[in-house]
Design an enzyme around this catalytic site. Structure first.
Site, short mmCIF file in Angstrom:
data_model
loop_
_atom_site.label_atom_id
_atom_site.label_comp_id
_atom_site.label_asym_id
_atom_site.label_seq_id
_atom_site.Cartn_x
_atom_site.Cartn_y
_atom_site.Cartn_z
N ASN A 165 0.82 -1.21 0.00
CA ASN A 165 0.00 0.00 0.00
C ASN A 165 0.86 1.27 0.00
O ASN A 165 2.01 1.25 -0.41
CB ASN A 165 -1.04 -0.02 1.13
CG ASN A 165 -2.31 0.68 0.70
OD1 ASN A 165 -2.39 1.90 0.75
ND2 ASN A 165 -3.29 -0.06 0.24
N ARG A 166 0.27 2.38 0.46
CA ARG A 166 0.90 3.69 0.21
C ARG A 166 1.74 4.20 1.38
O ARG A 166 1.36 4.03 2.53
CB ARG A 166 -0.18 4.72 -0.12
CG ARG A 166 -0.89 4.41 -1.42
CD ARG A 166 -2.05 5.34 -1.71
NE ARG A 166 -2.65 4.99 -2.99
CZ ARG A 166 -3.48 3.96 -3.17
NH1 ARG A 166 -3.84 3.20 -2.15
NH2 ARG A 166 -3.96 3.68 -4.37
N HIS A 189 2.92 0.18 -3.10
CA HIS A 189 3.28 -1.22 -3.31
C HIS A 189 4.76 -1.46 -3.64
O HIS A 189 5.10 -2.21 -4.55
CB HIS A 189 2.41 -1.84 -4.41
CG HIS A 189 0.96 -1.98 -4.02
ND1 HIS A 189 0.54 -2.18 -2.73
CD2 HIS A 189 -0.17 -1.98 -4.78
CE1 HIS A 189 -0.78 -2.28 -2.70
NE2 HIS A 189 -1.24 -2.15 -3.92
N HIS A 249 -1.59 -9.75 -3.80
CA HIS A 249 -2.62 -8.91 -4.41
C HIS A 249 -3.53 -9.70 -5.36
O HIS A 249 -3.86 -9.22 -6.45
CB HIS A 249 -1.95 -7.75 -5.14
CG HIS A 249 -2.74 -6.49 -5.17
ND1 HIS A 249 -3.98 -6.41 -5.75
CD2 HIS A 249 -2.48 -5.26 -4.67
CE1 HIS A 249 -4.43 -5.17 -5.62
NE2 HIS A 249 -3.54 -4.46 -4.96
N TYR A 276 -6.82 -11.05 -7.02
CA TYR A 276 -8.17 -10.51 -7.24
C TYR A 276 -9.13 -11.67 -7.40
O TYR A 276 -8.96 -12.49 -8.30
CB TYR A 276 -8.22 -9.71 -8.55
CG TYR A 276 -7.56 -8.35 -8.52
CD1 TYR A 276 -6.18 -8.23 -8.58
CD2 TYR A 276 -8.33 -7.20 -8.49
CE1 TYR A 276 -5.57 -6.98 -8.61
CE2 TYR A 276 -7.73 -5.94 -8.52
CZ TYR A 276 -6.36 -5.84 -8.57
OH TYR A 276 -5.77 -4.60 -8.60
N ASP A 327 -11.84 0.48 -0.52
CA ASP A 327 -10.39 0.41 -0.72
C ASP A 327 -9.77 0.88 0.59
O ASP A 327 -9.11 1.90 0.66
CB ASP A 327 -9.98 1.30 -1.90
CG ASP A 327 -8.52 1.08 -2.30
OD1 ASP A 327 -7.84 0.28 -1.64
OD2 ASP A 327 -8.08 1.72 -3.27
N GLN A 339 -6.52 -5.17 3.73
CA GLN A 339 -7.00 -4.16 2.80
C GLN A 339 -8.08 -4.82 1.95
O GLN A 339 -7.81 -5.77 1.22
CB GLN A 339 -5.85 -3.65 1.91
CG GLN A 339 -6.23 -2.54 0.96
CD GLN A 339 -6.28 -1.14 1.60
OE1 GLN A 339 -5.86 -0.96 2.75
NE2 GLN A 339 -6.79 -0.17 0.88
N GLU A 382 -6.22 -8.24 1.02
CA GLU A 382 -4.77 -8.24 1.20
C GLU A 382 -4.44 -8.17 2.69
O GLU A 382 -4.51 -7.10 3.29
CB GLU A 382 -4.17 -7.02 0.48
CG GLU A 382 -4.59 -6.90 -0.98
CD GLU A 382 -4.51 -5.45 -1.48
OE1 GLU A 382 -3.40 -4.91 -1.51
OE2 GLU A 382 -5.55 -4.87 -1.83
C1 GLA Z 1 -4.35 -1.59 -3.49
C2 GLA Z 1 -4.70 -0.18 -3.23
C3 GLA Z 1 -5.60 0.33 -4.30
C4 GLA Z 1 -4.99 0.15 -5.67
C5 GLA Z 1 -4.60 -1.29 -5.86
C6 GLA Z 1 -3.84 -1.51 -7.13
O1 GLA Z 1 -5.36 -2.44 -3.21
O2 GLA Z 1 -5.29 -0.01 -1.96
O3 GLA Z 1 -5.87 1.68 -4.07
O4 GLA Z 1 -3.87 0.97 -5.81
O5 GLA Z 1 -3.82 -1.73 -4.81
O6 GLA Z 1 -4.51 -1.05 -8.24
#
Ligand code: GLA
Length: 353
Positions: free
Chosen positions: A79-80, A105, A178, A180, A250, A288, A317
């Site tokens: 994440n950020r 990431h 990550h 999906y 998110d 997440q 996540e």
């Molecule tokens: C994470 C982030 C999202 C996005 C995805 C990748 O889940 O929280 O905001 O950036 O990765 O697209």
């Protein structure tokens, strides 16, 4: 059983392989050397019909250039990180800015875009041991980080992911995967009908660049309350500033009681049409939950040419809270030499009638 398949060549000519694990029930999991990505998980529905329940690409090129981190291992820090900046022992570090003003990431070439070395260990419960040595200074992070991720396909139709890391200098680390999911099959449309339950009593509101504000907010009375099962769609369109900023879910959800010694059941997702259920066990303190709100890149269609589609896949996540290093009230993501980073997340598949 494990089989190895050629997947594609990188621009420099390097050949990339994928490994397919299969158990006695016929469940399969395919993992790529590139990004250590989960490319495919095939599990039965309530009638025994197999479907692939994770999003992925057909070509290596899409894994290299695509922006959604599909199925990939994420590191060093998931994440950020706000403005890509953090301070450790009085020294300021800058991680690569790749998402607006923030680092996302792991930076420019995070673990999702590295080539992992894969050791297959065949057996009734096949395993793939992936290793990576991230050198001191990699993407602005201090210390040589030695990472091992073990994917195991269990007899019970579970995929276990064991994350281990050590360092030779004080550093920060927050790994995740990550993948999906869409339990109806990755090409079956929106995920709004999935019934989700999470053992999370707080979530992290964010600013408009998706950086947590620092508040741990109680889920009570919000669309973020999944303590009782509800569909992903039920409160999706609710007037809520946090949903609005992110274009859906998110957000980091914090598990009741935090980190545990052993993995415990924290999340359950059920897709009523197929009957497929996925349970997430982990010893991580948070998760997440991302409802695929950026998933609309027409340049990188999914397997079989199926177009990307908003909210047609979701991620769960497991990790520590995002941007923890900049919030003293968040999780500790510092790793010291001599210490071992050691977490396990298990995605258990089954069916329910
Ligand atoms: C994470 C982030 C999202 C996005 C995805 C990748 O889940 O929280 O905001 O950036 O990765 O697209």
């Amino acid at each position: 059983m494990i089989t190895k398949h050629f997947f594609g060549s990188l621009e420099d000519g390097r050949e990339i392989y994928s490994y397919m694990m299969k158990n006695a029930n016929g469940m399969t999991v395919r993992i790529c050397e590139f990004g250590g990505a989960i490319m495919e998980i095939r599990v039965p529905d309530r009638w025994g019909r197999m479907s692939d329940v994770v999003g992925g690409y057909d070509s290596l090129r899409d894994y290299v250039l695509g922006d959604g981190y599909l199925g990939a291992l994420i590191g060093r820090v998931g994440n950020r990180i706000c403005d890509g900046k953090y301070t450790l022992d009085g020294k300021e570090y800058t991680a690569f800015i790749n998402n607006g003003k923030n680092s996302l990431h792991g930076g420019q070439v995070g673990f999702s875009h590295k080539i992992w070395s894969v050791k297959p260990i065949d057996g009734e419960e096949p395993r793939l041991v992936l290793t990576l040595v991230s050198p001191d200074g990699d993407e602005g992070y201090p210390g040589t980080l030695t990472v091992t991720v073990t994917y195991a396909l269990l007899k019970s139709n579970a995929l276990s992911i064991h994350y281990e890391a050590t360092t030779d200098q004080r550093t920060i680390v927050n790994l995740t995967n990550h993948a999906y999911f869409n339990l109806g099959g990755y090409a079956s449309g929106k995920v709004f009908d999935h019934v989700l339950q999470m053992d999370a009593d707080r979530y992290l509101p964010t600013d408009d660049s998706l950086i947590p504000t620092g508040e741990l907010r109680a889920v009570d009375g919000t669309p973020f309350d999944f303590r009782e099962p509800k569909t992903i769609g039920r409160d999706f369109d609710m007037e809520n500033p946090d949903i609005k900023i992110a274009g859906g879910f998110d957000h980091c959800f914090c598990f009741a009681g935090g980190e545990t010694k052993e993995p415990v059941l924290r999340v359950e997702v059920y897709e009523p049409n197929s009957g497929r259920m996925m349970q997430v066990y982990t010893n991580q303190p948070a998760i997440q939950f991302y409802s695929g709100n950026f998933l609309n890149n027409p340049e990188h269609p999914l397997k079989g040419g199926y177009p990307q589609n908003l909210q047609a896949l979701f991620c769960l996540e497991t990790q520590k809270m995002p941007d923890s290093i900049n919030h003293p009230n968040f999780d500790n993501i510092v790793l010291d030499p001599g210490e071992k980073y050691d977490y396990t997340t298990i995605y258990q598949f089954s069916v329910k009638n």
